[in-house]
Design a protein around this motif. Structure first.
Motif, mmCIF file in Angstrom:
data_model
loop_
_atom_site.group_PDB
_atom_site.id
_atom_site.type_symbol
_atom_site.label_atom_id
_atom_site.label_comp_id
_atom_site.label_asym_id
_atom_site.label_seq_id
_atom_site.Cartn_x
_atom_site.Cartn_y
_atom_site.Cartn_z
ATOM 1 N N GLU A 117 -10.649 -8.021 2.142
ATOM 2 C CA GLU A 117 -9.245 -7.709 2.459
ATOM 3 C C GLU A 117 -9.337 -7.336 3.949
ATOM 4 O O GLU A 117 -9.982 -6.798 4.468
ATOM 5 C CB GLU A 117 -8.641 -6.685 1.682
ATOM 6 C CG GLU A 117 -9.018 -6.893 0.082
ATOM 7 C CD GLU A 117 -8.447 -5.535 -0.736
ATOM 8 O OE1 GLU A 117 -7.674 -4.802 0.104
ATOM 9 O OE2 GLU A 117 -8.855 -5.618 -1.880
ATOM 10 N N GLU B 124 -6.366 -5.761 6.621
ATOM 11 C CA GLU B 124 -5.081 -5.134 7.154
ATOM 12 C C GLU B 124 -4.515 -5.564 8.143
ATOM 13 O O GLU B 124 -5.033 -6.033 9.129
ATOM 14 C CB GLU B 124 -5.330 -3.492 6.984
ATOM 15 C CG GLU B 124 -5.793 -3.012 5.887
ATOM 16 C CD GLU B 124 -5.106 -3.052 4.699
ATOM 17 O OE1 GLU B 124 -3.914 -3.337 4.789
ATOM 18 O OE2 GLU B 124 -5.382 -2.596 3.599
ATOM 19 N N PRO B 125 -3.142 -5.849 8.440
ATOM 20 C CA PRO B 125 -2.194 -5.520 7.344
ATOM 21 C C PRO B 125 -1.980 -6.511 6.196
ATOM 22 O O PRO B 125 -1.083 -6.547 5.540
ATOM 23 C CB PRO B 125 -0.830 -5.370 8.096
ATOM 24 C CG PRO B 125 -1.025 -6.291 9.363
ATOM 25 C CD PRO B 125 -2.353 -6.263 9.476
ATOM 26 N N THR B 126 -2.708 -7.652 6.276
ATOM 27 C CA THR B 126 -2.440 -9.012 5.343
ATOM 28 C C THR B 126 -2.701 -8.336 3.871
ATOM 29 O O THR B 126 -1.846 -8.796 3.096
ATOM 30 C CB THR B 126 -3.384 -9.999 5.775
ATOM 31 O OG1 THR B 126 -3.135 -10.352 7.093
ATOM 32 C CG2 THR B 126 -2.873 -11.312 4.666
ATOM 33 N N ALA B 127 -3.677 -7.629 3.709
ATOM 34 C CA ALA B 127 -3.692 -6.849 2.427
ATOM 35 C C ALA B 127 -2.811 -6.235 1.932
ATOM 36 O O ALA B 127 -2.272 -6.412 0.572
ATOM 37 C CB ALA B 127 -5.010 -5.932 2.388
ATOM 38 N N GLU B 128 -1.870 -5.210 2.861
ATOM 39 C CA GLU B 128 -0.894 -4.737 2.319
ATOM 40 C C GLU B 128 0.284 -5.646 1.981
ATOM 41 O O GLU B 128 1.126 -5.529 1.021
ATOM 42 C CB GLU B 128 -0.259 -3.737 3.469
ATOM 43 C CG GLU B 128 -1.231 -2.781 3.912
ATOM 44 C CD GLU B 128 -0.778 -1.805 4.893
ATOM 45 O OE1 GLU B 128 0.650 -2.021 5.381
ATOM 46 O OE2 GLU B 128 -1.131 -0.840 5.224
ATOM 47 N N LEU B 129 0.562 -6.930 2.676
ATOM 48 C CA LEU B 129 1.433 -7.736 2.155
ATOM 49 C C LEU B 129 1.077 -8.538 1.063
ATOM 50 O O LEU B 129 2.048 -8.615 0.305
ATOM 51 C CB LEU B 129 1.443 -8.871 3.406
ATOM 52 C CG LEU B 129 2.193 -10.184 3.100
ATOM 53 C CD1 LEU B 129 3.813 -9.536 2.979
ATOM 54 C CD2 LEU B 129 2.170 -11.186 4.214
ATOM 55 N N ARG C 14 -0.649 -7.032 -1.571
ATOM 56 C CA ARG C 14 -0.239 -6.047 -2.709
ATOM 57 C C ARG C 14 1.319 -6.055 -2.706
ATOM 58 O O ARG C 14 1.703 -5.973 -3.823
ATOM 59 C CB ARG C 14 -0.724 -4.874 -2.069
ATOM 60 C CG ARG C 14 -2.346 -4.688 -2.279
ATOM 61 C CD ARG C 14 -3.037 -3.343 -2.260
ATOM 62 N NE ARG C 14 -2.665 -2.419 -0.911
ATOM 63 C CZ ARG C 14 -3.771 -2.778 0.206
ATOM 64 N NH1 ARG C 14 -4.583 -3.257 -0.105
ATOM 65 N NH2 ARG C 14 -3.179 -2.213 1.303
ATOM 66 N N ALA C 15 1.952 -6.037 -1.799
ATOM 67 C CA ALA C 15 3.524 -5.725 -1.885
ATOM 68 C C ALA C 15 3.970 -7.204 -2.626
ATOM 69 O O ALA C 15 4.874 -6.975 -3.391
ATOM 70 C CB ALA C 15 4.074 -5.639 -0.480
ATOM 71 N N GLU D 75 -2.271 -2.171 -6.521
ATOM 72 C CA GLU D 75 -1.075 -2.386 -6.181
ATOM 73 C C GLU D 75 -0.859 -1.085 -4.923
ATOM 74 O O GLU D 75 -0.301 -1.373 -3.988
ATOM 75 C CB GLU D 75 0.133 -2.227 -6.948
ATOM 76 C CG GLU D 75 0.266 -3.430 -7.791
ATOM 77 C CD GLU D 75 1.225 -3.625 -8.502
ATOM 78 O OE1 GLU D 75 1.616 -4.624 -9.389
ATOM 79 O OE2 GLU D 75 2.144 -2.549 -8.975
ATOM 80 N N GLY E 174 -3.404 -0.116 -3.188
ATOM 81 C CA GLY E 174 -4.480 -0.072 -2.405
ATOM 82 C C GLY E 174 -5.889 0.746 -2.696
ATOM 83 O O GLY E 174 -6.585 0.842 -1.619
ATOM 84 N N GLN E 175 -5.778 1.274 -3.833
ATOM 85 C CA GLN E 175 -6.935 2.220 -4.186
ATOM 86 C C GLN E 175 -8.079 1.425 -4.871
ATOM 87 O O GLN E 175 -9.143 1.888 -5.003
ATOM 88 C CB GLN E 175 -6.515 3.184 -5.359
ATOM 89 C CG GLN E 175 -5.320 4.171 -4.705
ATOM 90 C CD GLN E 175 -4.786 5.082 -5.739
ATOM 91 O OE1 GLN E 175 -5.061 4.857 -7.027
ATOM 92 N NE2 GLN E 175 -3.921 5.794 -5.229
#
Length: 267
Positions: A2, A4-9, A11-12, A43, A45-46
């Motif tokens: 993963e 970041e910030p693509t991983a956050e995108l 998950r969102a 979702e 990020g854990q």
């Protein structure tokens, strides 16, 4: 892997698509063979996600491959700085000329061959092997786009014959793939026969890319990284060396016959 910030995108988008499909975390989890608590952890990020999970999610949520496409972007832009200029040149190329003295070129490798080559580096974890494999396979999509580049690859006969008993099945699959590739109008593979003992290409692998309006760009590989070549004088040398290497190789039909002969000798 993963990023970041693509991983956050990702998950969102996963959460948005799940809610749009009116699925609870428990309901969605059952469809992708996860528990509801595992979906919640992803979702939030854990818990990390991987390609297989995102592929299942794309199928269940009928996204058209959105989530796996976002992962490919993350992997692409997580590449080291020295490699990014070449990736861009490769994606925009109208022509690609590729020579490798010891391996089948990456754009023409099967998944199993590529995995074996990458795994030869025993310093890489299994996750890193799979990440690098995914990037390599993703790069191959340039050959199947609507207007693909013309790829001319030159390989050594010795590369095709380098296989012990345990590796022969994999090499039969790889050579069969090369023969399938050359049936495409935009791909040519030429073999330098074993009786050509020396030529200038043996100094190392290189690839040349011709873009729409940016002219030629070259790429050299080594044990630690690679170098993108864009200076006129150096490009002139690489083009001259390509012409020398290409002149040592067999024509299209004779190359295909030699590849078939290698396969037959193992069966």
């Amino acid at each position: 892997m993963e990023s970041e910030p693509t991983a956050e995108l990702i998950r969102a988008q996963l959460r948005r698509l799940r809610l749009h499909a009116e699925l609870s975390q428990e309901e969605f989890g059952k469809l992708v063979h996860f528990s509801g608590s595992q979906i919640s952890a992803i979702e939030l990020g854990q818990r990390p996600f991987d390609r297989l999970f995102l592929k299942r999610a794309d199928e269940v949520l009928t996204t058209g491959g959105l989530l796996t496409s976002l992962l490919r972007l993350a992997e692409r832009y997580s590449q080291p700085n020295w490699f990014r200029p070449w990736l861009e040149a490769e994606r925009q190329a109208q022509q690609l000329w590729c020579y490798h003295p010891t391996l089948v070129p990456g754009l023409l490798q099967t998944e199993n061959y590529a995995r074996a080559v990458i795994r030869a580096d025993d310093m890489l974890s299994d996750d890193e092997v799979e990440r690098r494999l995914a990037v390599r396979l993703d790069r191959q999509s340039v050959l199947s786009r609507s207007q693909p580049p013309k790829l001319i690859a030159v390989v050594e006969e010795a590369v095709l014959r380098r296989a012990d008993e345990s590796f022969r099945g994999l090499m039969v699959q790889q050579i069969a793939h090369l023969l399938e590739c050359v049936d495409q109008p935009n791909v040519s593979v030429h073999v330098i026969p074993a009786e050509v003992s020396t030529h200038v290409g043996l100094a190392g692998p290189f690839t040349l890319a011709l873009g729409n309006d940016s002219g030629w760009v070259g790429h050299l590989e080594n044990q630690l990284n690679g170098t993108t070549i864009d200076k006129d004088g150096e490009l002139t040398i690489l083009i001259s060396r390509w012409e020398s290497v290409r002149s040592e190789a067999l024509p299209h039909n004779q190359s295909a016959l030699l590849m078939k002969e290698v396969m037959t000798s193992w069966s």
